[in-house]
Design a protein around this motif. Structure first.
Motif: not given
Length: 73
Positions: A1-8, A45-55
């Motif tokens: 979930m790398i794109c879920a981190v606001d690195r800046e 990030a939200a799209f990929h997380y929902r697609k993963s079907a994790h809790g």
């Protein structure tokens, strides 16, 4: 979930340089500068997380105040 981190935001809070997704430091000979820097994209990030079907997803970040760090949460 790398794109879920606001690195800046992390850089502004903690100081330093935005890293990349590699365990090899830029000063080392095996470092690859060809790896594209990923950017903050909470929708992706939200799209990929929902697609993963994790809790539920909970993240807590902090550093030790005893070491001079800043408590983030």
């Amino acid at each position: 979930m790398i794109c879920a981190v606001d690195r800046e935001a992390l850089v502004k809070t903690i100081l330093g340089k935005v890293g990349n997704d590699t365990p090899v430091h830029a000063a080392r000979p095996l470092f690859s500068a060809d790896i594209e820097q990923r950017v903050y994209d909470p929708d992706k990030a939200a799209f990929h997380y929902r697609k993963s079907a994790h809790g539920a997803f909970v993240t807590r970040l902090s550093s030790s105040p005893r070491l001079g760090g800043v408590k983030l949460m």
